[in-house]
Design a protein around this motif. Structure first.
Motif, PDB file in Angstrom:
ATOM      1  N   UNK A  13      58.764  57.788   3.952  1.00 19.99           N
ATOM      2  CA  UNK A  13      58.662  58.507   2.688  1.00 19.99           C
ATOM      3  C   UNK A  13      58.243  59.948   3.015  1.00 19.99           C
ATOM      4  N   UNK A  14      58.973  60.904   2.511  1.00 16.57           N
ATOM      5  CA  UNK A  14      58.673  62.319   2.774  1.00 16.57           C
ATOM      6  C   UNK A  14      57.826  62.891   1.639  1.00 16.57           C
ATOM      7  N   UNK A  15      56.800  63.648   2.017  1.00 18.81           N
ATOM      8  CA  UNK A  15      55.909  64.287   1.049  1.00 18.81           C
ATOM      9  C   UNK A  15      55.732  65.746   1.453  1.00 18.81           C
ATOM     10  N   UNK A  16      55.775  66.621   0.465  1.00 15.75           N
ATOM     11  CA  UNK A  16      55.510  68.045   0.695  1.00 15.75           C
ATOM     12  C   UNK A  16      54.068  68.330   0.301  1.00 15.75           C
ATOM     13  N   UNK A  17      53.336  68.936   1.199  1.00 21.21           N
ATOM     14  CA  UNK A  17      51.952  69.277   0.868  1.00 21.21           C
ATOM     15  C   UNK A  17      51.931  70.330  -0.230  1.00 21.21           C
ATOM     16  N   UNK A  18      50.801  70.389  -0.922  1.00 21.51           N
ATOM     17  CA  UNK A  18      50.611  71.351  -2.004  1.00 21.51           C
ATOM     18  C   UNK A  18      49.457  72.282  -1.643  1.00 21.51           C
ATOM     19  N   UNK A  19      49.422  73.435  -2.253  1.00 19.30           N
ATOM     20  CA  UNK A  19      48.350  74.396  -2.051  1.00 19.30           C
ATOM     21  C   UNK A  19      46.980  73.727  -2.235  1.00 19.30           C
ATOM     22  N   UNK A  20      46.845  72.929  -3.268  1.00 19.48           N
ATOM     23  CA  UNK A  20      45.566  72.300  -3.600  1.00 19.48           C
ATOM     24  C   UNK A  20      45.156  71.203  -2.612  1.00 19.48           C
ATOM     25  N   UNK A  76      51.336  75.206   4.174  1.00 18.38           N
ATOM     26  CA  UNK A  76      52.534  74.479   3.737  1.00 18.38           C
ATOM     27  C   UNK A  76      53.112  73.665   4.887  1.00 18.38           C
ATOM     28  N   UNK A  77      53.319  72.401   4.655  1.00 22.04           N
ATOM     29  CA  UNK A  77      53.856  71.525   5.689  1.00 22.04           C
ATOM     30  C   UNK A  77      54.410  70.276   5.030  1.00 22.04           C
ATOM     31  N   UNK A  78      55.574  69.839   5.476  1.00 24.41           N
ATOM     32  CA  UNK A  78      56.103  68.561   5.034  1.00 24.41           C
ATOM     33  C   UNK A  78      55.562  67.482   5.955  1.00 24.41           C
ATOM     34  N   UNK A  79      55.289  66.314   5.379  1.00 23.19           N
ATOM     35  CA  UNK A  79      54.818  65.189   6.174  1.00 23.19           C
ATOM     36  C   UNK A  79      55.728  63.993   5.950  1.00 23.19           C
ATOM     37  N   UNK A  80      55.760  63.126   6.942  1.00 22.76           N
ATOM     38  CA  UNK A  80      56.495  61.878   6.866  1.00 22.76           C
ATOM     39  C   UNK A  80      55.477  60.747   6.888  1.00 22.76           C
ATOM     40  N   UNK A  81      55.586  59.865   5.910  1.00 17.23           N
ATOM     41  CA  UNK A  81      54.671  58.739   5.808  1.00 17.23           C
ATOM     42  C   UNK A  81      55.439  57.483   6.218  1.00 17.23           C
ATOM     43  N   UNK A  82      55.031  56.901   7.334  1.00 16.92           N
ATOM     44  CA  UNK A  82      55.641  55.671   7.817  1.00 16.92           C
ATOM     45  C   UNK A  82      54.917  54.471   7.240  1.00 16.92           C
ATOM     46  N   UNK A  83      55.676  53.457   6.863  1.00 18.36           N
ATOM     47  CA  UNK A  83      55.109  52.277   6.216  1.00 18.36           C
ATOM     48  C   UNK A  83      55.642  51.020   6.887  1.00 18.36           C
ATOM     49  N   UNK A  84      54.746  50.053   7.081  1.00 13.50           N
ATOM     50  CA  UNK A  84      55.143  48.730   7.559  1.00 13.50           C
ATOM     51  C   UNK A  84      54.153  47.720   6.995  1.00 13.50           C
ATOM     52  N   UNK A  85      54.555  46.474   6.977  1.00 12.26           N
ATOM     53  CA  UNK A  85      53.665  45.392   6.573  1.00 12.26           C
ATOM     54  C   UNK A  85      53.129  44.751   7.840  1.00 12.26           C
ATOM     55  N   UNK A  97      50.014  52.313   7.628  1.00 12.28           N
ATOM     56  CA  UNK A  97      50.646  53.551   7.192  1.00 12.28           C
ATOM     57  C   UNK A  97      50.347  54.645   8.202  1.00 12.28           C
ATOM     58  N   UNK A  98      51.393  55.307   8.671  1.00 13.37           N
ATOM     59  CA  UNK A  98      51.232  56.415   9.614  1.00 13.37           C
ATOM     60  C   UNK A  98      51.597  57.726   8.940  1.00 13.37           C
ATOM     61  N   UNK A  99      50.779  58.733   9.164  1.00 11.58           N
ATOM     62  CA  UNK A  99      51.036  60.069   8.617  1.00 11.58           C
ATOM     63  C   UNK A  99      51.441  60.971   9.777  1.00 11.58           C
ATOM     64  N   UNK A 100      52.626  61.552   9.682  1.00  8.29           N
ATOM     65  CA  UNK A 100      53.170  62.396  10.741  1.00  8.29           C
ATOM     66  C   UNK A 100      53.564  63.748  10.165  1.00  8.29           C
ATOM     67  N   UNK A 101      53.261  64.826  10.887  1.00 12.77           N
ATOM     68  CA  UNK A 101      53.867  66.098  10.545  1.00 12.77           C
ATOM     69  C   UNK A 101      55.370  65.946  10.716  1.00 12.77           C
TER      70      UNK A 101
END
Length: 144
Positions: A13-20, A76-85, A97-101
């Motif tokens: 899942x891709x997430x874009x960071x926000x200023x806040x 500003x940086x996009x992150x990739x969130x890896x998910x597994x059960x 859950x892994x958080x990757x730049x």
């Protein structure tokens, strides 16, 4: 600190960071990672047709979560969130859950998130439906 490798995760899942998201120290605050966990898990559940926010039954309640941090991320940086059960119980599921730049090989953080599935009205634990169990098995963790 050794965190799970990228190939341990089965859904992204891709997430874009926000200023806040940045704190006074110039990096994403630790509390934001938990929002990302929640977003990634629930987006996957919705995409699988397992989460109906208004009428679904059963529902998953978060009973435990945690995170280990290895390196900072910043706006500003996009992150990739890896998910597994990682584990499927009678009524519970433990996600990892892994958080990757964006494009990074090594995780910036690794967390877990546990849902217990309960009856919407009584809030008592119920067995995970077979179709849900199959979906969870489809993103079972590898490696790590």
């Amino acid at each position: 600190m050794s965190l799970r490798p990228r190939d341990a995760y089965r859904h992204w899942h891709r997430i874009t960071t926000r200023w806040a998201d940045n704190d006074a120290y110039g990096h994403v605050n630790n509390t934001i990672y938990y929002q990302w966990f929640d977003t990634a898990v629930n987006a996957w559940l919705i995409g699988q047709g397992l989460l109906d926010i208004e009428h679904g039954d059963p529902i998953g309640l978060v009973v435990e979560t945690g995170c280990r941090y290895a390196k900072p991320l910043s706006y500003p940086q996009d992150v990739e969130v890896g998910l597994a059960v990682e584990t499927i119980g009678r009524s519970s599921v433990r996600y990892v859950i892994g958080i990757f730049g964006m494009g990074d090989v090594e995780a910036a953080a690794e967390g877990f998130f546990i849902h217990v599935h309960v009856d919407r009205t009584t809030r008592r634990p119920v067995a995970i439906p077979d179709a849900w169990r199959q979906a969870f098995e489809g993103i079972a963790a590898t490696g790590g």
